[in-house]
Design a protein around this motif. Structure first.
Motif, PDB file in Angstrom:
ATOM      1  N   ALA A 113      -5.158  -4.277  -3.807  1.00  0.00           N
ATOM      2  CA  ALA A 113      -5.205  -2.815  -3.910  1.00  0.00           C
ATOM      3  C   ALA A 113      -5.632  -2.222  -2.571  1.00  0.00           C
ATOM      4  CB  ALA A 113      -6.198  -2.397  -4.997  1.00  0.00           C
ATOM      5  N   GLY A 114      -5.135  -1.007  -2.327  1.00  0.00           N
ATOM      6  CA  GLY A 114      -5.659  -0.255  -1.193  1.00  0.00           C
ATOM      7  C   GLY A 114      -4.789  -0.185   0.027  1.00  0.00           C
ATOM      8  N   VAL A 115      -3.621  -0.852   0.058  1.00  0.00           N
ATOM      9  CA  VAL A 115      -2.757  -0.808   1.237  1.00  0.00           C
ATOM     10  C   VAL A 115      -1.315  -0.528   0.822  1.00  0.00           C
ATOM     11  CG1 VAL A 115      -4.184  -2.301   2.688  1.00  0.00           C
ATOM     12  CG2 VAL A 115      -2.441  -3.315   1.221  1.00  0.00           C
ATOM     13  N   LEU A 116      -0.598   0.132   1.708  1.00  0.00           N
ATOM     14  CA  LEU A 116       0.814   0.432   1.498  1.00  0.00           C
ATOM     15  C   LEU A 116       1.592  -0.104   2.693  1.00  0.00           C
ATOM     16  CD1 LEU A 116       3.070   1.999  -0.081  1.00  0.00           C
ATOM     17  CD2 LEU A 116       2.561   3.940   1.425  1.00  0.00           C
ATOM     18  N   ASP A 117       2.501  -1.017   2.440  1.00  0.00           N
ATOM     19  CA  ASP A 117       3.320  -1.623   3.482  1.00  0.00           C
ATOM     20  C   ASP A 117       4.481  -0.677   3.806  1.00  0.00           C
ATOM     21  OD1 ASP A 117       4.845  -3.155   5.168  1.00  0.00           O
ATOM     22  OD2 ASP A 117       5.122  -4.821   3.781  1.00  0.00           O
ATOM     23  N   ILE A 118       4.450  -0.065   5.010  1.00  0.00           N
ATOM     24  CA  ILE A 118       5.527   0.852   5.409  1.00  0.00           C
ATOM     25  C   ILE A 118       6.418   0.222   6.481  1.00  0.00           C
ATOM     26  CG2 ILE A 118       4.210   2.910   4.787  1.00  0.00           C
ATOM     27  CD1 ILE A 118       3.733   3.349   7.806  1.00  0.00           C
ATOM     28  N   PHE A 167       0.615  -1.310   7.870  1.00  0.00           N
ATOM     29  CA  PHE A 167       0.057  -1.065   6.547  1.00  0.00           C
ATOM     30  C   PHE A 167      -0.819   0.180   6.600  1.00  0.00           C
ATOM     31  CE2 PHE A 167       1.057  -5.503   6.819  1.00  0.00           C
ATOM     32  CZ  PHE A 167       1.510  -5.852   5.560  1.00  0.00           C
ATOM     33  N   ILE A 168      -0.632   1.063   5.631  1.00  0.00           N
ATOM     34  CA  ILE A 168      -1.418   2.279   5.546  1.00  0.00           C
ATOM     35  C   ILE A 168      -2.448   2.131   4.436  1.00  0.00           C
ATOM     36  CG2 ILE A 168      -1.348   4.762   5.067  1.00  0.00           C
ATOM     37  CD1 ILE A 168      -0.160   4.006   7.761  1.00  0.00           C
ATOM     38  N   SER A 169      -3.652   2.617   4.695  1.00  0.00           N
ATOM     39  CA  SER A 169      -4.709   2.597   3.685  1.00  0.00           C
ATOM     40  C   SER A 169      -5.547   3.853   3.857  1.00  0.00           C
ATOM     41  CB  SER A 169      -5.589   1.356   3.858  1.00  0.00           C
ATOM     42  OG  SER A 169      -6.340   1.436   5.067  1.00  0.00           O
ATOM     43  N   LEU A 170      -6.521   4.024   2.986  1.00  0.00           N
ATOM     44  CA  LEU A 170      -7.534   5.040   3.216  1.00  0.00           C
ATOM     45  C   LEU A 170      -8.532   4.477   4.225  1.00  0.00           C
ATOM     46  CD1 LEU A 170      -8.160   6.398  -0.401  1.00  0.00           C
ATOM     47  CD2 LEU A 170      -6.663   7.310   1.379  1.00  0.00           C
ATOM     48  N   PRO A 171      -9.278   5.344   4.919  1.00  0.00           N
ATOM     49  CA  PRO A 171     -10.216   4.866   5.942  1.00  0.00           C
ATOM     50  C   PRO A 171     -11.194   3.824   5.398  1.00  0.00           C
ATOM     51  CG  PRO A 171      -9.950   7.238   6.110  1.00  0.00           C
ATOM     52  CD  PRO A 171      -9.229   6.818   4.862  1.00  0.00           C
ATOM     53  N   HIS A 172     -11.394   2.793   6.204  1.00  0.00           N
ATOM     54  CA  HIS A 172     -12.313   1.694   5.880  1.00  0.00           C
ATOM     55  C   HIS A 172     -11.931   1.013   4.567  1.00  0.00           C
ATOM     56  CE1 HIS A 172     -15.689   2.445   8.902  1.00  0.00           C
ATOM     57  NE2 HIS A 172     -14.816   3.424   9.131  1.00  0.00           N
ATOM     58  N   PHE A 173     -10.642   1.095   4.211  1.00  0.00           N
ATOM     59  CA  PHE A 173     -10.110   0.498   2.978  1.00  0.00           C
ATOM     60  C   PHE A 173     -10.802   1.041   1.734  1.00  0.00           C
ATOM     61  CE2 PHE A 173      -9.323  -2.993   6.154  1.00  0.00           C
ATOM     62  CZ  PHE A 173      -7.954  -2.840   6.197  1.00  0.00           C
ATOM     63  N   LEU A 174     -11.087   2.343   1.735  1.00  0.00           N
ATOM     64  CA  LEU A 174     -11.657   2.986   0.554  1.00  0.00           C
ATOM     65  C   LEU A 174     -10.755   2.730  -0.659  1.00  0.00           C
ATOM     66  CD1 LEU A 174     -13.777   5.011  -0.623  1.00  0.00           C
ATOM     67  CD2 LEU A 174     -12.153   6.829  -0.041  1.00  0.00           C
ATOM     68  N   HIS A 175     -11.338   2.359  -1.774  1.00  0.00           N
ATOM     69  CA  HIS A 175     -10.641   2.047  -3.033  1.00  0.00           C
ATOM     70  C   HIS A 175      -9.757   0.798  -2.907  1.00  0.00           C
ATOM     71  CE1 HIS A 175     -12.174   5.792  -4.389  1.00  0.00           C
ATOM     72  NE2 HIS A 175     -11.295   6.552  -3.776  1.00  0.00           N
ATOM     73  N   GLY A 176      -9.947   0.027  -1.851  1.00  0.00           N
ATOM     74  CA  GLY A 176      -9.161  -1.180  -1.662  1.00  0.00           C
ATOM     75  C   GLY A 176      -9.847  -2.402  -2.253  1.00  0.00           C
ATOM     76  N   SER A 177      -9.107  -3.504  -2.294  1.00  0.00           N
ATOM     77  CA  SER A 177      -9.683  -4.761  -2.779  1.00  0.00           C
ATOM     78  C   SER A 177     -10.868  -5.173  -1.901  1.00  0.00           C
ATOM     79  CB  SER A 177      -8.622  -5.868  -2.756  1.00  0.00           C
ATOM     80  OG  SER A 177      -7.559  -5.554  -3.637  1.00  0.00           O
ATOM     81  N   LEU A 190      -6.121   8.977   6.665  1.00  0.00           N
ATOM     82  CA  LEU A 190      -5.340   7.752   6.557  1.00  0.00           C
ATOM     83  C   LEU A 190      -5.804   6.754   7.605  1.00  0.00           C
ATOM     84  CD1 LEU A 190      -1.725   9.225   6.230  1.00  0.00           C
ATOM     85  CD2 LEU A 190      -3.114   8.311   4.382  1.00  0.00           C
ATOM     86  N   GLN A 191      -5.565   5.496   7.339  1.00  0.00           N
ATOM     87  CA  GLN A 191      -5.874   4.434   8.289  1.00  0.00           C
ATOM     88  C   GLN A 191      -4.623   3.607   8.564  1.00  0.00           C
ATOM     89  OE1 GLN A 191      -9.747   2.300   8.103  1.00  0.00           O
ATOM     90  NE2 GLN A 191      -8.516   0.478   7.658  1.00  0.00           N
TER      91      GLN A 191
END
Length: 462
Positions: free
Chosen positions: A316-321, A330-340, A377-378
């Motif tokens: 969870a937490g990343v989008l492969d663009i 890969f795009i994520s929220l800053p510092h992988f917020l809400h990520g695995s 975004l990150q």
């Protein structure tokens, strides 16, 4: 005779008071209708309306703040396979979207309007912690860009030939906007190319035939959908570009908007009402499910394009663009917020904080205009183990490495806030004042005259 005269006058007062109160009550739905009709008229994207004037104006300044991740132990990572240690450096602030939209073209045959959004960035030293020439140590974009794209033996040969490693030292400006890469003999940068480019063209509905469609995107880059996700659902372009929405926003319903940076649509949910310079706004927030693993949010399954990196789509937490940008990004929220948890634990120095790293929109509910926003975004790239590439031989697992996170903000200024209150809110307040004054005065007159009529009648009988 005098008693009859008094009673007649009081009866007239009762009638007048009741009539005034009824007029005030009638004005409530009539006033709402007048306001709705006025707002709808001014929201249509056609010459002569407020919405059209806003479309052609520069609008409030938009700033992009960047925080880059400076690697503290590059040799230890390469030679011993140690966990990368990073320090966040920033903000480095740039003024963006300072150029008005171009090629604004009305298409009355299908009730749409088209435009191009020029892109540029001007460094703002007073809003930054240092200079664009500050040095940072980060990933070598060419090395990680070639990883899994080219044969390992070729990548190893190119690395040795050019005497480079997994990490490199570059200035902030070079990392963001581009530098001449010795391996690829071309320009590389996290956001290259950026200046003197365009987003779009966009074609959006004017709302002339249906006000609920105003500002909703009809096509982007000439197409009604994107083509990067190989799935009808994920390729859909939903909502507006987030600068405005159809008027009379319902806080019980999510707002949908398209983010061109990641070529996908997202939604935001209402969380609270706030006061912004004397104007009530609804705050809508990007929910945590936006980048959730498909097991939690099945709608995200079509965004999982690399089962190897995402551990069979459980991450969870990343989008492969990569399919959109052409390189493994890969795009994520800053510092992988809400990520695995694995994402945060793989890098020492990350600290996701909800209040600091979430994305929100503050929308004025009557007009649907976004008066304040923060898009966060990150940008990350990935590297992993290799038996051939020397700088990757000690790497133990795939690592999604943070390069930079950005906070794109915009907010209406004091002058615009005063104009907004004067042109819209003051009229609504004035109408409310008139309505309740009529009701109050009418009822007071009615009650007083009715009481007095009873008293006079009783005295007359005596």
């Amino acid at each position: 005779m005098g008693c009859c005269t008094k009673l007649c006058g009081l009866k007239a007062g009762i009638g007048i008071g009741l009539a005034v109160a009824i007029v005030g009550i009638i004005l409530i739905p009539v006033g709402k209708t007048i306001i709705r009709q006025t707002v709808e008229k001014e929201s249509v994207l056609e010459p002569g309306t407020t919405a059209w004037d806003n479309l052609g104006s520069v609008g409030p300044p938009v700033y992009r703040q960047f925080w880059l991740f400076d690697v503290q132990n590059p040799l230890d990572v390469v030679q011993n396979g140690s966990k990368p240690i990073v320090v966040e450096r920033g903000p480095y602030t740039y003024k963006t979207r300072y150029i008005p939209k171009e090629n604004i073209t009305s298409n009355p045959e299908n009730h749409t309007v088209s435009f191009l959004l020029p892109i540029g960035a001007i460094f703002e030293p007073s809003m930054s912690v240092g200079s664009e020439h500050d040095n940072i140590t980060s990933l070598n974009l060419a090395v990680v860009g070639m990883y899994r794209k080219l044969d390992d033996f070729l990548v190893e040969a190119l690395i040795k030939l050019n005497s480079v490693s997994l990490f490199q030292q570059r200035t902030v400006g070079e990392m963001l906007w581009g530098y001449k890469d010795p391996i690829l003999k071309g320009t590389l940068g996290i956001f290259y190319p950026y200046n003197h480019t365009y987003d779009g063209p966009y074609r959006v509905f004017t709302g002339k035939d249906d006000i609920s469609k105003v500002a909703i995107i009809d096509t982007w880059q000439g197409q009604p959908t994107v083509t990067f996700w190989n799935n009808k659902y994920c390729n859909m372009i939903n909502g507006s570009d987030a600068t405005s929405f159809p008027p009379f926003v319902d806080k019980k319903k999510p707002l949908y908007f398209f983010v061109s940076d990641i070529a996908r649509s997202v939604s935001a949910e209402y969380i609270e009402s706030l006061d912004l310079k004397g104007i009530e706004v609804y705050r809508f927030k990007l929910p945590s499910l936006t980048l959730a693993a498909p097991a939690v949010n099945p709608d995200n399954l079509c965004y999982c394009t690399d089962p190897v990196v995402t551990k069979n789509c459980t991450m969870a937490g990343v989008l492969d663009i990569s399919s959109y940008r052409g390189v493994s990004v890969f795009i994520s929220l800053p510092h992988f917020l809400h990520g695995s948890p694995d994402l945060v634990e793989a890098i020492e120095g990350l600290h996701p904080i909800e209040d600091h790293h979430f994305t929100f929109l503050d929308v004025e509910p009557t007009t649907g205009f976004t008066l304040r926003a923060a898009k966060r975004l990150q940008v990350n790239m990935m590297y992993g183990p290799s038996n051939v590439i020397t700088v990757l031989k000690k790497v133990k697992d795939y690592t999604i490495f943070p390069l930079v996170w950005l906070n794109e903000t915009a907010s209406l200024d004091d002058e615009t806030a005063e104009m907004f209150k004067r042109e819209l809110l003051s009229r609504i307040d004035m109408l409310d004042t008139v309505q309740f004054t009529l009701i109050g005065v009418g009822l007071a007159c009615f009650v007083l005259c009715l009481v007095a009529h009873c008293v006079v009648s009783r005295n007359g009988k005596k």
